[in-house]
Write a protein that holds these residues in place. Structure first.
Motif, PDB file in Angstrom:
ATOM      1  N   ARG A 383       0.818  -1.227   0.000  1.00  0.00           N
ATOM      2  CA  ARG A 383       0.000   0.000   0.000  1.00  0.00           C
ATOM      3  C   ARG A 383       0.847   1.271   0.000  1.00  0.00           C
ATOM      4  NH1 ARG A 383      -4.987  -0.660   4.106  1.00  0.00           N
ATOM      5  NH2 ARG A 383      -3.349  -0.504   5.631  1.00  0.00           N
ATOM      6  N   GLU A 384       2.126   1.107   0.342  1.00  0.00           N
ATOM      7  CA  GLU A 384       2.998   2.292   0.461  1.00  0.00           C
ATOM      8  C   GLU A 384       3.743   2.592  -0.843  1.00  0.00           C
ATOM      9  OE1 GLU A 384       2.737   3.935   3.271  1.00  0.00           O
ATOM     10  OE2 GLU A 384       1.432   2.323   4.007  1.00  0.00           O
ATOM     11  N   ARG A 385       3.462   1.837  -1.887  1.00  0.00           N
ATOM     12  CA  ARG A 385       4.175   2.069  -3.154  1.00  0.00           C
ATOM     13  C   ARG A 385       4.017   3.513  -3.618  1.00  0.00           C
ATOM     14  NH1 ARG A 385       3.013  -3.033  -7.078  1.00  0.00           N
ATOM     15  NH2 ARG A 385       3.887  -4.618  -5.697  1.00  0.00           N
ATOM     16  N   LYS A 386       5.123   4.022  -4.233  1.00  0.00           N
ATOM     17  CA  LYS A 386       5.055   5.391  -4.756  1.00  0.00           C
ATOM     18  C   LYS A 386       4.832   5.277  -6.262  1.00  0.00           C
ATOM     19  CE  LYS A 386       8.287   6.687  -1.153  1.00  0.00           C
ATOM     20  NZ  LYS A 386       9.682   6.758  -0.787  1.00  0.00           N
ATOM     21  N   ALA A 387       3.585   5.541  -6.672  1.00  0.00           N
ATOM     22  CA  ALA A 387       3.186   5.305  -8.067  1.00  0.00           C
ATOM     23  C   ALA A 387       4.134   5.980  -9.060  1.00  0.00           C
ATOM     24  CB  ALA A 387       1.764   5.800  -8.284  1.00  0.00           C
ATOM     25  N   GLU A 388       4.631   7.156  -8.712  1.00  0.00           N
ATOM     26  CA  GLU A 388       5.480   7.900  -9.654  1.00  0.00           C
ATOM     27  C   GLU A 388       6.846   7.225  -9.835  1.00  0.00           C
ATOM     28  OE1 GLU A 388       4.558   8.756  -6.668  1.00  0.00           O
ATOM     29  OE2 GLU A 388       6.230   9.650  -5.558  1.00  0.00           O
ATOM     30  N   LEU A 389       7.201   6.306  -8.940  1.00  0.00           N
ATOM     31  CA  LEU A 389       8.510   5.636  -9.058  1.00  0.00           C
ATOM     32  C   LEU A 389       8.398   4.243  -9.678  1.00  0.00           C
ATOM     33  CD1 LEU A 389      10.168   6.579  -5.644  1.00  0.00           C
ATOM     34  CD2 LEU A 389      10.513   7.652  -7.869  1.00  0.00           C
ATOM     35  N   VAL A 390       7.182   3.829  -9.990  1.00  0.00           N
ATOM     36  CA  VAL A 390       6.988   2.469 -10.502  1.00  0.00           C
ATOM     37  C   VAL A 390       7.306   2.387 -11.991  1.00  0.00           C
ATOM     38  CG1 VAL A 390       5.235   0.705 -11.010  1.00  0.00           C
ATOM     39  CG2 VAL A 390       5.289   1.793  -8.760  1.00  0.00           C
ATOM     40  N   LYS A 391       8.205   1.460 -12.338  1.00  0.00           N
ATOM     41  CA  LYS A 391       8.464   1.226 -13.761  1.00  0.00           C
ATOM     42  C   LYS A 391       9.142  -0.149 -13.935  1.00  0.00           C
ATOM     43  CE  LYS A 391      10.712   2.927 -17.849  1.00  0.00           C
ATOM     44  NZ  LYS A 391      11.888   3.619 -18.326  1.00  0.00           N
ATOM     45  N   ILE A 392       8.358  -1.077 -14.414  1.00  0.00           N
ATOM     46  CA  ILE A 392       8.940  -2.398 -14.711  1.00  0.00           C
ATOM     47  C   ILE A 392       9.377  -2.351 -16.177  1.00  0.00           C
ATOM     48  CG2 ILE A 392       8.475  -4.878 -14.868  1.00  0.00           C
ATOM     49  CD1 ILE A 392       6.317  -4.497 -12.718  1.00  0.00           C
ATOM     50  N   PRO A 393      10.621  -2.764 -16.481  1.00  0.00           N
ATOM     51  CA  PRO A 393      11.069  -2.687 -17.883  1.00  0.00           C
ATOM     52  C   PRO A 393      10.061  -3.339 -18.838  1.00  0.00           C
ATOM     53  CG  PRO A 393      12.851  -3.373 -16.476  1.00  0.00           C
ATOM     54  CD  PRO A 393      11.632  -3.325 -15.606  1.00  0.00           C
ATOM     55  N   ASN A 394       9.892  -2.706 -19.971  1.00  0.00           N
ATOM     56  CA  ASN A 394       8.900  -3.157 -20.934  1.00  0.00           C
ATOM     57  C   ASN A 394       9.459  -4.299 -21.800  1.00  0.00           C
ATOM     58  OD1 ASN A 394       6.652  -3.280 -22.459  1.00  0.00           O
ATOM     59  ND2 ASN A 394       7.118  -1.470 -23.711  1.00  0.00           N
ATOM     60  N   VAL A 395       9.627  -5.441 -21.180  1.00  0.00           N
ATOM     61  CA  VAL A 395      10.113  -6.627 -21.912  1.00  0.00           C
ATOM     62  C   VAL A 395       9.238  -7.801 -21.501  1.00  0.00           C
ATOM     63  CG1 VAL A 395      12.546  -5.933 -22.108  1.00  0.00           C
ATOM     64  CG2 VAL A 395      11.773  -7.121 -20.048  1.00  0.00           C
TER      65      VAL A 395
END
Ligand code: SF4
Ligand code: MSK
Length: 617
Positions: A383-395
Motif C-alpha cells: 500500500r505504500e508504493r510510490k506510483a510515480e517511481l513504478v516502472k517495470i522494464p517493458n520486456v
C-alpha cells in the motif's frame, strides 16, 4: 556512454535509477578507481601489527615485509585466506541445512521430501536405513556433522571421486580430513611465522577447496535435495518482467533454501492471499535473485528476477515490497537503494544483519510463523508504493527450462549414462563445460558468460551452468529446448532427440558439487580419471572468494579452469607459474586467465580436442 549490461531490462533500470540520482555498483567502482595496484597483485599484507606491508612489484622498493615474508609468501597467503573464506561460506551454509535435517519430525516447517535420496546418502555413510525417516535423518545429520570436525582421515563424499583421483590426492597429501579443520588450518598456516613455503600453502589451498567441493557444498546440495526435493526438469521465466505491478512482490535473495522455501509456502496461505486482495493486490508474486533464486527455481519453478548485478536494479522497479535475504552476495547497498522506495529489506540470519534492515530471525522451529510474518509485511508495504517511481522494464519474461539434477539427467537418458557416453565417444558431444560464478561490475554484465556459452554450444560442447552464469545464459534464451538451433549440427540432434536445451541448469553455487558428481560418474563409467575427460570449467565474471574455492576444487579434481577476471596473484611469478602451469603436473588441472570470452572458448575447445585425442576418441 557504454552500457553496463547486455540486457535491455538491466540497462533500462540503470537509466531510471541514474535519473533518480541513485548511486549504483558501477558508480562506486568508478569512485574507487584507480584501485590499489599492490592489492590487485596480491602484494599487500596486513596479517599482523608489525605491518601493514607492501612489496614493490618493480623491484625498486621493499622486497620483504617487516617479518621477512617475500612476494611469493604474501601472495600465496592472501590467496589461501580467500579460499578459506570461500570454502567456509559454502560449508557453513551446508551446516545450517544439516542442522535442519537433524530436526526433521520435531519442527513444523521442514520434512523429508526425497526419502529415497535420504536412504541412499545414509547408506553411503554406513547408516542402517531399516528405521523411520526421522531416525535416519537424525543419524545422517550427526554423521555429516562429523565431516565438519577432524576425527576422520577423509570426509565421506571424497569416496565419490574416481579411485585413481583419490589415490592421487593421497599421494599429494591433499585429502580433506574435516571441513572446518582445513579452513582453520589455513588461518593457522597464514598467521605470521607459520607456513612460509608458498607451494606448501598452495597445496593446502587445494585440500581446503576439496573440503568445500566434496564436503560442505556437496553436503549442502544433497541435504537440500533431501529436504526440499531433488530437482526435475520444468519450465519457468526469468528477467525483471517477472515482477508484477498489480501483485505484492517478494524478492528472495541470498543462498540457502531454508528461508526461501518457507516463504514460498507462506505465499500460498489462503488467509494471506485474502489479506493481499483486501489491500488491493491481485495476488502474491515471488521472484528469486542470485543463488537462493536458483534453489527455488530448480525445485519449484519460482521465476527468477536476475543475478548479482540486478540486486540494486530490482528495487528500482518500485514494485518490490520486501526483499528478503539470508546470506552471501547481498550488497549492503541494497538497504540504501531501498530507502529511496517503499521497499523493506528483511534479514533473517543471526550471521548476516544489515544496518537499516528489519531483522526477522528464522530458526527451524519458528520458520513457519516467521515466513508468514514476512509475507504479511510485504502485503502491508504494497500500500505504500510510490506510483510515480513504478516502472517495470517493458520486456517479456524469457522462458527457461531448469531442474537438471544428476538424477534428472539420468532419467532423461533412460536410467543410464550410456547414451551420454556414446554421444561423447562418437563425437556428437565433443565435451562438457561447467560455466559458473558471478557478475563483476568490471565486466559488461553477462557478456562473457553468454558469449562463452554460445561459442561452446556452436562447437558441439554441452554446457552445464550454475549460479549467476546460469541466470545470464537463461536470459539469453540458451536454456529452452528451441536453443538447440544455436548449437552445432551434432549437439543439436542430441538435444532435439532428448527435448533438452544445449545449456543445462545445474543449480546454485553449492550445486557445482553436482558437476563433480556427474564428472566422477562419467570417469568411473569410462574407467578413467576426471583429468582424462574432455571437460573444463569457466568462471568468466567471478567476483567472490567462493568462486576462487570452486575454481581451486575444479583444478584439484583435474580440470582446466578459465578465469575471466584476473585473480590477485600476479605479484608472484612463482604462484602464477604454479597455478597456471606446474599444478597440471600434479593434478592434471590448471588455471588459465583469459578475459576475452572468444579466446576463452578457443582455449577450452582446444583442450577438449586434446583430451579426446589422448582418449583415442
Ligand atoms: Fe608485514 Fe609480515 Fe606482518 Fe604481513 S605478516 S603485515 S608481511 S610483518
Ligand atoms: S550468487 S557467489 S554472485 S555466482 Fe551464488 Fe552469484 Fe557468485 Fe554470488
Amino acid at each position: 556512454m557504454e552500457e553496463h549490461s547486455v540486457h535491455v531490462d538491466a540497462n533500462a533500470m540503470i537509466k531510471k535509477l541514474k535519473e533518480e540520482g541513485i548511486l549504483l555498483v558501477w558508480d562506486r567502482l568508478k569512485e574507487q578507481e584507480p584501485q590499489c595496484g599492490y592489492c590487485s597483485l596480491g602484494l599487500s599484507c596486513r596479517n599482523c601489527a608489525m605491518g601493514p606491508c607492501r612489496i614493490d612489484p618493480f623491484g625498486e622498493g621493499p622486497q620483504k615485509g617487516v617479518c621477512g615474508a617475500d612476494a611469493d609468501v604474501i601472495v600465496a597467503r592472501n590467496l589461501a585466506r580467500a579460499v578459506a573464506s570461500g570454502a567456509a561460506s559454502h560449508s557453513d551454509h551446508g551446516r545450517d541445512l544439516v542442522e535442519v535435517l537433524a530436526r526433521v519430525g520435531k519442527v513444523k516447517a521442514y520434512s523429508v521430501k526425497d526419502a529415497e535420496k535420504l536412504k541412499k546418502v545414509a547408506q553411503e555413510y554406513g547408516i542402517n536405513t531399516n528405521k523411520s525417516v526421522e531416525e535416519i535423518a537424525f543419524e545422517l545429520a550427526e554423521a555429516m556433522l562429523e565431516d565438519f570436525g577432524s576425527k576422520k582421515e577423509k570426509i565421506q563424499f571424497v569416496n565419490r571421486a574416481p579411485k585413481k583421483r583419490i589415490e592421487l590426492w593421497e599421494k599429494l597429501g591433499i585429502i580433506p580430513r574435516g571441513i572446518d579443520r582445513e579452513v582453520v588450518e589455513i588461518m593457522h598456516r597464514t598467521h605470521m611465522g607459520v607456513d612460509n613455503d608458498p607451494v606448501n600453502i598452495l597445496l593446502q589451498c587445494l585440500r581446503t577447496a576439496l573440503a568445500d567441493g566434496f564436503g560442505g557444498s556437496m553436503i549442502a546440495t544433497e541435504v537440500s535435495d533431501i529436504l526440499f526435493g531433488t530437482p526435475e526438469p520444468k519450465m519457468s521465466e526469468i528477467n525483471l518482467a517477472t515482477l508484477k505491478e498489480n501483485e505484492v512482490n517478494i524478492v528472495l535473495h541470498g543462498h540457502n533454501p531454508i528461508v526461501s522455501d518457507a516463504i514460498v509456502e507462506a505465499a500460498s496461505d489462503e488467509e494471506l492471499l485474502k489479506l493481499a486482495k483486501e489491500y488491493g493486490a491481485e495476488g502474491i508474486n515471488l521472484a528469486g535473485l542470485c543463488c537462493t533464486g536458483n534453489e527455488v527455481l530448480m525445485r519449484k519453478g519460482i521465476p527468477m528476477a536476475g543475478n548479482h548485478l540486478i540486486q540494486e536494479l530490482v528495487i528500482g522497479t518500485g514494485v518490490v515490497d520486501v526483499i528478503v535475504v539470508d546470506y552471501q552476495c547481498i550488497m549492503p547497498a541494497i538497504v540504501d537503494v531501498a530507502k529511496c522506495y517503499h521497499t523493506e529489506v528483511v534479514t533473517t540470519s543471526p550471521k548476516a544483519k544489515f544496518k537499516g534492515a528489519i531483522h526477522i530471525e528464522f530458526t527451524p522451529e519458528n520458520a513457519h510463523e516467521k515466513a508468514k510474518e514476512v509475507v504479511k509485511l510485504a502485503i502491508e508495504r504494497f500500500r505504500e508504493r510510490k506510483a510515480e517511481l513504478v516502472k517495470i522494464p517493458n520486456v517479456k519474461p524469457n522462458k527457461l527450462m531448469t531442474g537438471f539434477s544428476v538424477e534428472a539427467i539420468l532419467k532423461v537418458l533412460g536410467g543410464t549414462l550410456q547414451p551420454l557416453i556414446d554421444a561423447i565417444k562418437n563425437g556428437s558431444i565433443r565435451g562438457v563445460v561447467g560455466s559458473v560464478g558471478c557478475n563483476n561490475p568490471k565486466v559488461k554484465q553477462d557478456y562473457s558468460h553468454i558469449t562463452l556459452a554460445k561459442r561452446l554450444i556452436e562447437n558441439d560442447v554441452l554446457v552445464v551452468d550454475t549460479g549467476c552464469a546460469a541466470v545470464a545464459d537463461a536470459k539469453a534464451g540458451l536454456k529452452v529446448p528451441e536453443a538447440a538451433e544455436l548449437a552445432g549440427e551434432e549437439l543439436r540432434k542430441v538435444c532435439e532427440s532428448l527435448g533438452i536445451p544445449p545449456v543445462l541448469h545445474f543449480g546454485s553455487c553449492v550445486d557445482n558439487s553436482r558437476i563433480l558428481v556427474a564428472l566422477s560418474a562419467l570417469a568411473n563409467e569410462l574407467g578413467v580419471d576426471i583429468s582424462d575427460l574432455p571437460a573444463a570449467g569457466a568462471a568468466m565474471e567471478w567476483y567472490s572468494e567462493k568462486a576462487i574455492a570452486i575454481g581451486a576444487y575444479f583444478v584439484a579434481s583435474g580440470l582446466l579452469v578459465v578465469l575471466g577476471v584476473p585473480p590477485p596473484i600476479y605479484g608472484s611469478k612463482l604462484v602464477l607459474d604454479v597455478l597456471t602451469s606446474k599444478v597440471e603436473e600434479l593434478t592434471g588441472g590448471k588455471f588459465v586467465v583469459e578475459p576475452d570470452p572468444e579466446k576463452a572458448a578457443e582455449i577450452i575447445i582446444k583442450h577438449i580436442e586434446d583430451k579426446r585425442r589422448k582418449l583415442g576418441i
